[in-house]
Design an enzyme around this catalytic site. Structure first.
Site, PDB file in Angstrom:
ATOM      1  N   SER A  19       0.812  -1.228   0.000  1.00  0.00           N
ATOM      2  CA  SER A  19       0.000   0.000   0.000  1.00  0.00           C
ATOM      3  C   SER A  19       0.846   1.279   0.000  1.00  0.00           C
ATOM      4  CB  SER A  19      -0.968  -0.004   1.183  1.00  0.00           C
ATOM      5  OG  SER A  19      -1.919  -1.017   0.988  1.00  0.00           O
ATOM      6  N   LYS A  68     -10.034  -5.704  10.442  1.00  0.00           N
ATOM      7  CA  LYS A  68     -11.136  -5.072   9.693  1.00  0.00           C
ATOM      8  C   LYS A  68     -12.479  -5.121  10.409  1.00  0.00           C
ATOM      9  CE  LYS A  68      -9.144  -5.799   5.137  1.00  0.00           C
ATOM     10  NZ  LYS A  68      -9.309  -6.341   3.787  1.00  0.00           N
ATOM     11  N   GLY A 242      -4.595 -11.170  -6.474  1.00  0.00           N
ATOM     12  CA  GLY A 242      -5.379  -9.962  -6.235  1.00  0.00           C
ATOM     13  C   GLY A 242      -4.680  -8.627  -6.363  1.00  0.00           C
TER      14      GLY A 242
HETATM   15  P1  ATR Z   1      -9.602 -11.342   6.848  1.00  0.00           P
HETATM   16  O1  ATR Z   1      -9.891  -9.973   7.373  1.00  0.00           O
HETATM   17  O2  ATR Z   1      -8.433 -11.405   5.892  1.00  0.00           O
HETATM   18  O3  ATR Z   1     -10.788 -12.030   6.276  1.00  0.00           O
HETATM   19  P2  ATR Z   1      -9.896 -12.944   9.220  1.00  0.00           P
HETATM   20  O4  ATR Z   1     -11.102 -12.173   9.593  1.00  0.00           O
HETATM   21  O5  ATR Z   1      -8.897 -13.280  10.269  1.00  0.00           O
HETATM   22  O6  ATR Z   1      -9.071 -12.158   8.117  1.00  0.00           O
HETATM   23  O7  ATR Z   1     -10.391 -14.280   8.441  1.00  0.00           O
HETATM   24  C1  ATR Z   1      -9.495 -15.221   7.991  1.00  0.00           C
HETATM   25  C2  ATR Z   1     -10.241 -16.286   7.193  1.00  0.00           C
HETATM   26  O8  ATR Z   1      -9.279 -17.250   6.733  1.00  0.00           O
HETATM   27  C3  ATR Z   1     -11.258 -17.081   8.001  1.00  0.00           C
HETATM   28  O9  ATR Z   1     -12.303 -17.495   7.153  1.00  0.00           O
HETATM   29  C4  ATR Z   1     -10.429 -18.298   8.463  1.00  0.00           C
HETATM   30  O10 ATR Z   1     -11.189 -19.449   8.741  1.00  0.00           O
HETATM   31  P3  ATR Z   1     -11.856 -19.649  10.200  1.00  0.00           P
HETATM   32  O11 ATR Z   1     -13.089 -18.790  10.204  1.00  0.00           O
HETATM   33  O12 ATR Z   1     -12.150 -21.097  10.276  1.00  0.00           O
HETATM   34  O13 ATR Z   1     -10.824 -19.191  11.201  1.00  0.00           O
HETATM   35  C5  ATR Z   1      -9.634 -18.537   7.207  1.00  0.00           C
HETATM   36  N1  ATR Z   1      -8.420 -19.299   7.481  1.00  0.00           N
HETATM   37  C6  ATR Z   1      -7.287 -18.867   8.037  1.00  0.00           C
HETATM   38  N2  ATR Z   1      -6.379 -19.855   8.114  1.00  0.00           N
HETATM   39  C7  ATR Z   1      -6.948 -20.961   7.577  1.00  0.00           C
HETATM   40  C8  ATR Z   1      -6.528 -22.303   7.343  1.00  0.00           C
HETATM   41  N3  ATR Z   1      -5.314 -22.746   7.666  1.00  0.00           N
HETATM   42  N4  ATR Z   1      -7.414 -23.154   6.778  1.00  0.00           N
HETATM   43  C9  ATR Z   1      -8.637 -22.741   6.416  1.00  0.00           C
HETATM   44  N5  ATR Z   1      -9.104 -21.484   6.602  1.00  0.00           N
HETATM   45  C10 ATR Z   1      -8.266 -20.601   7.179  1.00  0.00           C
END
Ligand code: ATR
Length: 275
Positions: A19, A68, A242
């Site tokens: 950014s 966020k 992205g």
């Molecule tokens: P962001 O603002 O980038 O969306 P977040 O709110 O922390 O960040 O959300 C991260 C997302 O990635 C969630 O959907 C998380 O799944 P969970 O709701 O089960 O935690 C997903 N995620 C992160 N690590 C993961 C992993 N190793 N396998 C599957 N999903 C993952």
């Protein structure tokens, strides 16, 4: 001595963020003078850091992973799209108040529709992940009237909460990764998990990818992201990182702060060259 208007991106971790480069290029292009900082802030310090930035005269912040959703609570005003999303990626500090907005949805739409020429209307869409990034993009995608939108998440409850939240806006459903129906073919699969970012490789649903599927990773990197590599291996029609969404959402934030919308094409080209 005149001090430059201050902006920044707050996240954890944030050192990878492009950014600052993008906003410097926008500032150059539009003849604006400003400074833009990287601010690494842990979740426990989020409120203190935002309020300190405000107190010391900061004009605006981008908010990224994992703040966020939490940052919504600090806003005195929310734009309609941030309110609908329940997530904020852009803060503006005006008249002692904090205004929250969300430019992720318009950012991905502009990249998909304008830059990549994808038709969202009538498409079958699968989103992987149900966090803050997904919240930002579901509303704007549904407004384009896809035939269906399914949200698959490791934690099914979070996907179901999103379905409850958005079900009045269109055809949206939830499931876990291993329950994505094998007989459904998707035109567009969006990876909105933070898994790759953390070096993790979840069991993405291979059966959902066909030779007509466009796979889009909200993450981006110097090398192909794990999801974009996986999508290519599954034979997706196209596998895209992205960068475009990143530049488009940044342009919307810049417009909110500075009242001028930069031309994204040259900046996107430059980002990909220097990537
Ligand atoms: P962001 O603002 O980038 O969306 P977040 O709110 O922390 O960040 O959300 C991260 C997302 O990635 C969630 O959907 C998380 O799944 P969970 O709701 O089960 O935690 C997903 N995620 C992160 N690590 C993961 C992993 N190793 N396998 C599957 N999903 C993952």
């Amino acid at each position: 001595m005149t001090t430059l208007d201050r902006y920044g991106v707050m996240g954890y971790p944030v050192s990878h963020s492009r950014s600052p480069v993008i906003h410097r290029l926008f500032a150059l292009q539009t003849n604006q003078e400003l400074q833009y900082e990287l601010l690494q802030v842990t979740p426990e310090k989020l409120e203190t850091a935002v309020r300190q930035f405000q107190r010391t005269g900061g004009k605006g912040l981008n908010i990224t992973v994992p703040h966020k959703t939490e940052v919504v609570k600090l806003c005195d005003h929310l734009s309609e799209r941030a309110d609908t999303a329940g997530a904020v990626n852009t803060l503006s500090f005006r008249d002692g108040e904090i205004h929250g907005d969300n430019t992720d949805g318009i950012g991905i739409l502009r990249d998909l529709v304008i830059n990549l020429g994808i038709a969202i209307e009538g498409a079958n869409i699968l989103i992987l992940g149900a966090g803050g990034a997904t919240r930002g993009i579901v509303g704007p995608l549904l407004e384009m009237q896809p035939a269906s939108l399914r949200i698959a998440n490791r934690t099914i409850d979070k996907a179901e909460d999103l379905v409850d939240h958005f079900s009045r806006s269109g055809s949206v459903s939830a499931c876990s990764f291993d329950a994505v129906p094998v007989n459904e073919k998707y035109d567009l699969i969006i990876n909105a998990t933070s898994a790759g970012f953390k070096g993790e490789a979840p069991p993405y649903p291979a059966a959902a990818v066909s030779s007509d599927t466009l796979c889009y990773d909200l993450s981006y990197g110097l090398k192909p992201t794990p999801f974009s590599e996986w999508a290519r291996e599954q034979g997706a029609e196209r596998s895209i990182m992205g960068w475009g969404m990143l530049v488009e959402q940044a342009a919307e934030s810049f417009n909110i702060w500075r009242g001028v919308r930069p031309d994204t094409a040259p900046v996107l080209k430059q980002m990909k060259i220097t990537a």
